[in-house]
Design an enzyme around this catalytic site. Structure first.
Site, PDB file in Angstrom:
ATOM      1  N   GLU A 133      85.747  42.260 -41.361  1.00 51.85           N
ATOM      2  CA  GLU A 133      86.670  41.719 -42.370  1.00 51.85           C
ATOM      3  C   GLU A 133      88.082  41.547 -41.814  1.00 51.85           C
ATOM      4  O   GLU A 133      89.070  41.697 -42.520  1.00 51.85           O
ATOM      5  CB  GLU A 133      86.686  42.604 -43.619  1.00 51.85           C
ATOM      6  CG  GLU A 133      85.360  42.745 -44.313  1.00 51.85           C
ATOM      7  CD  GLU A 133      84.675  41.409 -44.563  1.00 51.85           C
ATOM      8  OE1 GLU A 133      85.389  40.391 -44.733  1.00 51.85           O
ATOM      9  OE2 GLU A 133      83.437  41.368 -44.581  1.00 51.85           O
ATOM     10  N   GLY A 134      88.163  41.200 -40.551  1.00 51.06           N
ATOM     11  CA  GLY A 134      89.449  41.031 -39.888  1.00 51.06           C
ATOM     12  C   GLY A 134      89.850  42.323 -39.211  1.00 51.06           C
ATOM     13  O   GLY A 134      90.045  43.347 -39.869  1.00 51.06           O
TER      14      GLY A 134
END
Length: 596
Positions: free
Chosen positions: A440-441
């Site tokens: 998610e980054g």
């Protein structure tokens, strides 16, 4: 064997003293969400996590998911546990009653998510991805798509995924090649390969709904040419039951360091039928709904791992006999003292505790503002709460997952050699926690988001949603002699944060690499100050209760002492971070690439 008990007492303290949970029932649609009802729900959720999910955590790690002939099977017991989860209505806890949900606040769901991630992080991935798909579809899907698919996501009989990453691109989604060709019936033919797709294929639900980023034939280059499509594993019949198999298949599953009971899949789309979600070429806007919710959820994953790791470290430190106290024997009836008497062991335990409890308070406050942003009748309050959530999202994701990994490492360290052994259970927490800092980054990307987007947005308006309440809290605390030992260190760290903010903004305008070089240190500094804010509020509440003779005195006294440790031993790290930020980009960027 590892242990876990949901931290219900601390959650209740946070909801009452930090969040002010009573206010939720005054919001439209949340009238039934009283503190008593929320307490009952969380108590039942705790039982589910402790008695159903936690016993499957180690066995699920040992067995992992299996893949054969395109079919993914989850470990023994997972299907039965998922069915129990469905029967309890947990999949629709915070979903719209119009689609079968219970309509409860997101705050309640966030607290439950922590329990689930402590008990069994791999299991939590499956319903977590479905909730993300629900959020995107409910905001951007057409009425037809919502009526057709949302009830199945809400009741949990169908699950969801988010399909972004491709073999040649991860963070830079502008490079994706998956294509979508429009058909005559309003549907699209989706072709391409996606990798690292959590819950992309499994045996827990009768259908899986993939939200897929792809390009239309006339799409402009980069992220401005990405659209979002809903692609089901099985095409639904008119009566809503799964019909023929769609052109999407799992090509393989990854053999991972951790979260082994969560299937991570390569998904191949071969002219699969899909439907557009939202507007053409506007897919990133819809996908960011999932991504931002997922970033907050991943932060809670880090918190969940931190809590269970801390609990196991404390239990071992109380039981393990080794050496004698430096000030003299503490357990004369035993051959040695328990290691919890030793200062360095206590340093480790208190570090994990102070970070975990501070993060719980901050995570709950952010979730509370999610509910205010959605439900508060005043438009200005909705906007301010939304801006606070925007600002805090990269901090929650990065800080909490760093805390989770650190706490897991601390648990191994406290266990000594036994921590390195699989049977003890704590080494799994290190392996499971590691991915939370990446997906998610990555946490580095979160730091760039904070300094590159959030810091300067609307002339610093988002920053004011944090700086102003912290300043007000400090000013009030300075008038209370009993709070000075806590407010003083926080005021000093807060001042350094304000200076760092101005410095990065000034340098970053001239040279973007200056902002980039400071980003991770700045996020950590910001996060430490945010936790200090939570600890100041916690001390204020604990002292008030102690003075009034309310609550568990031992619990409240421990709150104050943990806050003292945080302010004295952890918050001063902001000074070193400030010095590092001052050093600028040169020490990072002057090295020639060939010299590495």
């Amino acid at each position: 064997m590892p242990i876990y008990k949901a931290p219900l007492a601390d959650v209740e303290f946070v909801l009452d003293s930090i969040v002010g949970v009573k206010a939720l029932s005054t919001l439209p649609g949340f009238e039934d969400a009283t503190p008593d009802l929320i307490r009952q729900i969380l108590e039942e959720g705790a039982k589910l996590c402790e008695e159903v999910l936690f016993p499957l955590n180690q066995s699920g790690d040992a067995e992992g998911c299996s893949f054969e002939n395109g079919v993914v099977r989850t470990p023994a017991g997972f299907k039965e546990a998922y069915q129990t989860y469905l029967e309890g209505g947990w999949t629709g806890l915070s979903c719209d009653p119009a689609y079968g949900g219970q309509g409860l606040p997101k705050l309640v769901n966030t607290m439950l998510e922590e329990f689930i991630c402590s008990a069994n992080l791999s299991f939590g991935m499956y319903p977590g991805l479905s909730l993300g798909a629900y959020n995107a579809l409910s905001l951007y899907g057409s009425d037809e798509l919502k009526a057709r698919f949302l009830p199945k996501l809400v009741d949990g009989t169908w699950s969801g995924t988010m399909c972004l990453t491709e073999p040649h691109c991860g963070t830079d989604l502008g490079l994706i090649r998956t294509k979508a060709v429009p058909g005559e019936d309003g549907a699209y033919a989706i072709t391409g390969t996606k990798i690292f797709i959590s819950a992309g294929e499994h045996d827990l639900t009768e259908n899986i709904l993939h939200l897929v980023l792809a390009r239309l034939p006339d799409a402009p280059a980069g992220t401005k040419g990405i659209s979002l499509f809903l692609v089901p594993k099985f095409l639904p019949r008119a009566d809503g039951t799964p019909g023929p198999r769609n052109g999407v298949a799992c090509g393989s599953i990854e053999h991972k360091m951790g979260i082994k009971a969560s299937s991570t899949c390569v998904m191949n789309f071969d002219e699969a039928t899909g439907w557009l979600v939202g507007e053409p070429h506007k897919g990133m806007r819809a996908m960011f709904v999932m991504m931002n919710a997922a970033r907050l959820a991943v932060g809670i994953q880090g918190l969940g791992v931190a809590e269970v790791a801390y609990q196991n470290a404390v239990a071992y430190a109380r039981d393990r006999l080794q050496g004698r106290s430096l000030k003299g024997t503490k357990a004369p009836d035993k051959p040695a003292d328990p290691i919890i008497v030793h200062p360095d062991v206590r340093r480790n335990l208190l570090t994990a505790r102070a970070f975990t409890e501070g993060a719980r308070a901050l995570g709950a406050l952010v979730a509370f503002h999610l509910d205010l942003a959605e439900k508060h009748p005043d438009a200005r309050q909705r906007q301010e709460s939304d801006e606070f959530v925007q600002l805090m999202t990269p901090i929650v994701k990065a800080l909490f997952t760093d805390i989770g990994f650190d706490a897991a490492n601390i648990a191994v360290q406290v266990h000594g050699g036994h921590g390195f052994i699989w049977e003890t259970g704590v080494e799994q927490y290190v392996r499971d926690a590691r991915i939370t800092q990446i997906y998610e980054g990555t946490n580095g990307i979160q730091a760039l988001d904070l300094v590159g987007r959030k810091m300067g947005q609307d002339m610093g308006r988002l920053l004011r949603r944090f700086f102003h309440p912290v300043q007000a809290e400090l000013e009030a605390a300075m008038d209370d002699d009993g709070l000075l030992e806590f407010a003083g260190p926080l005021a000093k760290a807060f001042g350094k944060l304000q200076q760092a903010t101005a410095l990065i903004a000034q340098k970053g305008m001239k040279d973007p690499e200056e902002a980039g070089a400071a980003a991770s240190d700045y996020l950590r500094m910001f996060g430490l100050v945010a936790l200090g804010w939570m600890w100041l509020r916690s001390v204020k509440a604990a002292r008030a209760k102690l003075a009034a003779g309310e609550g568990d005195a031992a619990f409240l006294d421990a709150k104050v002492k943990t806050a003292r440790f945080f302010m004295a031993k952890l918050l001063p790290q902001t000074g070193a971070l400030f010095t590092t930020i001052l050093s600028g980009a040169r020490p990072l960027m002057e090295m020639e690439e060939a010299a590495f």
